[in-house]
Motif scaffolding. Sequence first.
Motif, PDB file in Angstrom:
ATOM      1  N   ASP A   1      -5.733 -14.508   9.740  1.00 49.89           N
ATOM      2  CA  ASP A   1      -6.297 -13.545  10.686  1.00 49.89           C
ATOM      3  C   ASP A   1      -7.734 -13.209  10.310  1.00 49.89           C
ATOM      4  O   ASP A   1      -8.035 -12.959   9.129  1.00 49.89           O
ATOM      5  CB  ASP A   1      -5.481 -12.257  10.715  1.00 49.89           C
ATOM      6  CG  ASP A   1      -4.076 -12.463  11.279  1.00 49.89           C
ATOM      7  OD1 ASP A   1      -3.836 -13.474  11.966  1.00 49.89           O
ATOM      8  OD2 ASP A   1      -3.212 -11.592  11.021  1.00 49.89           O
ATOM      9  N   ALA A   2      -8.622 -13.169  11.286  1.00 49.67           N
ATOM     10  CA  ALA A   2     -10.048 -12.970  11.039  1.00 49.67           C
ATOM     11  C   ALA A   2     -10.362 -11.596  10.453  1.00 49.67           C
ATOM     12  O   ALA A   2     -11.342 -11.440   9.729  1.00 49.67           O
ATOM     13  CB  ALA A   2     -10.829 -13.182  12.333  1.00 49.67           C
ATOM     14  N   ASP A   3      -9.543 -10.613  10.736  1.00 49.30           N
ATOM     15  CA  ASP A   3      -9.823  -9.246  10.288  1.00 49.30           C
ATOM     16  C   ASP A   3      -9.029  -8.847   9.042  1.00 49.30           C
ATOM     17  O   ASP A   3      -8.916  -7.679   8.713  1.00 49.30           O
ATOM     18  CB  ASP A   3      -9.531  -8.266  11.416  1.00 49.30           C
ATOM     19  CG  ASP A   3      -8.057  -8.273  11.826  1.00 49.30           C
ATOM     20  OD1 ASP A   3      -7.330  -9.218  11.451  1.00 49.30           O
ATOM     21  OD2 ASP A   3      -7.635  -7.330  12.525  1.00 49.30           O
ATOM     22  N   ILE A   4      -8.522  -9.801   8.316  1.00 46.48           N
ATOM     23  CA  ILE A   4      -7.619  -9.537   7.200  1.00 46.48           C
ATOM     24  C   ILE A   4      -8.374  -9.047   5.952  1.00 46.48           C
ATOM     25  O   ILE A   4      -9.530  -9.409   5.740  1.00 46.48           O
ATOM     26  CB  ILE A   4      -6.805 -10.806   6.876  1.00 46.48           C
ATOM     27  CG1 ILE A   4      -5.532 -10.457   6.140  1.00 46.48           C
ATOM     28  CG2 ILE A   4      -7.645 -11.816   6.108  1.00 46.48           C
ATOM     29  CD1 ILE A   4      -4.483 -11.544   6.214  1.00 46.48           C
ATOM     30  N   ASP A   5      -7.716  -8.229   5.155  1.00 47.81           N
ATOM     31  CA  ASP A   5      -8.231  -7.852   3.838  1.00 47.81           C
ATOM     32  C   ASP A   5      -7.998  -9.062   2.932  1.00 47.81           C
ATOM     33  O   ASP A   5      -6.851  -9.453   2.711  1.00 47.81           O
ATOM     34  CB  ASP A   5      -7.473  -6.632   3.314  1.00 47.81           C
ATOM     35  CG  ASP A   5      -7.900  -6.189   1.921  1.00 47.81           C
ATOM     36  OD1 ASP A   5      -8.679  -6.907   1.254  1.00 47.81           O
ATOM     37  OD2 ASP A   5      -7.433  -5.116   1.494  1.00 47.81           O
ATOM     38  N   PRO A   6      -9.059  -9.678   2.390  1.00 53.03           N
ATOM     39  CA  PRO A   6      -8.864 -10.878   1.583  1.00 53.03           C
ATOM     40  C   PRO A   6      -8.141 -10.627   0.263  1.00 53.03           C
ATOM     41  O   PRO A   6      -7.681 -11.575  -0.367  1.00 53.03           O
ATOM     42  CB  PRO A   6     -10.287 -11.386   1.344  1.00 53.03           C
ATOM     43  CG  PRO A   6     -11.151 -10.198   1.533  1.00 53.03           C
ATOM     44  CD  PRO A   6     -10.463  -9.327   2.538  1.00 53.03           C
ATOM     45  N   CYS A   7      -8.019  -9.371  -0.119  1.00 58.68           N
ATOM     46  CA  CYS A   7      -7.296  -9.021  -1.337  1.00 58.68           C
ATOM     47  C   CYS A   7      -6.019  -8.283  -0.920  1.00 58.68           C
ATOM     48  O   CYS A   7      -5.901  -7.065  -1.041  1.00 58.68           O
ATOM     49  CB  CYS A   7      -8.155  -8.155  -2.249  1.00 58.68           C
ATOM     50  SG  CYS A   7      -7.373  -7.782  -3.837  1.00 58.68           S
ATOM     51  N   SER A   8      -5.071  -9.064  -0.376  1.00 60.07           N
ATOM     52  CA  SER A   8      -3.832  -8.466   0.122  1.00 60.07           C
ATOM     53  C   SER A   8      -2.698  -9.483   0.106  1.00 60.07           C
ATOM     54  O   SER A   8      -2.940 -10.696   0.123  1.00 60.07           O
ATOM     55  CB  SER A   8      -4.017  -7.964   1.561  1.00 60.07           C
ATOM     56  OG  SER A   8      -4.221  -9.044   2.462  1.00 60.07           O
ATOM     57  N   ALA A   9      -1.488  -8.959   0.086  1.00 64.51           N
ATOM     58  CA  ALA A   9      -0.307  -9.824   0.160  1.00 64.51           C
ATOM     59  C   ALA A   9      -0.306 -10.589   1.474  1.00 64.51           C
ATOM     60  O   ALA A   9       0.030 -11.777   1.516  1.00 64.51           O
ATOM     61  CB  ALA A   9       0.962  -8.996   0.015  1.00 64.51           C
ATOM     62  N   ARG A  10      -0.684  -9.924   2.540  1.00 60.62           N
ATOM     63  CA  ARG A  10      -0.707 -10.552   3.864  1.00 60.62           C
ATOM     64  C   ARG A  10      -1.639 -11.769   3.874  1.00 60.62           C
ATOM     65  O   ARG A  10      -1.289 -12.834   4.397  1.00 60.62           O
ATOM     66  CB  ARG A  10      -1.143  -9.523   4.907  1.00 60.62           C
ATOM     67  CG  ARG A  10      -1.084  -9.994   6.324  1.00 60.62           C
ATOM     68  CD  ARG A  10      -1.332  -8.816   7.284  1.00 60.62           C
ATOM     69  NE  ARG A  10      -1.984  -9.310   8.473  1.00 60.62           N
ATOM     70  CZ  ARG A  10      -3.114  -8.853   8.975  1.00 60.62           C
ATOM     71  NH1 ARG A  10      -3.739  -7.857   8.406  1.00 60.62           N
ATOM     72  NH2 ARG A  10      -3.614  -9.372  10.056  1.00 60.62           N
ATOM     73  N   CYS A  11      -2.804 -11.625   3.269  1.00 61.04           N
ATOM     74  CA  CYS A  11      -3.743 -12.748   3.202  1.00 61.04           C
ATOM     75  C   CYS A  11      -3.159 -13.889   2.375  1.00 61.04           C
ATOM     76  O   CYS A  11      -3.214 -15.052   2.784  1.00 61.04           O
ATOM     77  CB  CYS A  11      -5.075 -12.284   2.617  1.00 61.04           C
ATOM     78  SG  CYS A  11      -6.329 -13.593   2.571  1.00 61.04           S
ATOM     79  N   ALA A  12      -2.593 -13.573   1.222  1.00 58.58           N
ATOM     80  CA  ALA A  12      -2.020 -14.608   0.352  1.00 58.58           C
ATOM     81  C   ALA A  12      -0.907 -15.364   1.066  1.00 58.58           C
ATOM     82  O   ALA A  12      -0.817 -16.593   0.961  1.00 58.58           O
ATOM     83  CB  ALA A  12      -1.499 -13.987  -0.944  1.00 58.58           C
TER      84      ALA A  12
END
Length: 156
Positions: free
Chosen positions: A62-73
Amino acid sequence: MDLVDELAHVVADSGLTIAVAESLSSGALSSAIGRGEGASEWFAGGVVAYQVSSKHRALGVDADIDPCSARCAMQMADGVRATLGADLAVSITGVGGPEPEDGHAAGTVYIGISSGDAVDAELHEFDGDPAEVISQSVERALTLLVARSKAHAADG
């Protein structure tokens, strides 16, 4: 036996393929895995996507994701597994330091793993300078890949 040798042995015996998505580790995990015996048979490859825009374009994050997050990983692991057609994929994202970034402490690392029907992520808080954080992240990602590969082979 080191972790790469153990991973090579497990996946070669089971016929699994592995892929990786890296941000924080900038290719260190791919480099380690590529040294494994017979890697050309079981290592599908890796994607280094450091910027969020690169994660979005290359991995479908997702373009708006926090790059330091479980969701991003998790999205990184799912994205690289699908893109490279692997059975298992692992991802590393977070803040290597030495300074905090975007409200996250240095050493905050998320490691995601995807096996097709299951995806999850682990939060780690590593100590040390950026090189030490990367080293610890790679070791933990390899440990997770070995464990998941053994479980996947036992189920398969």
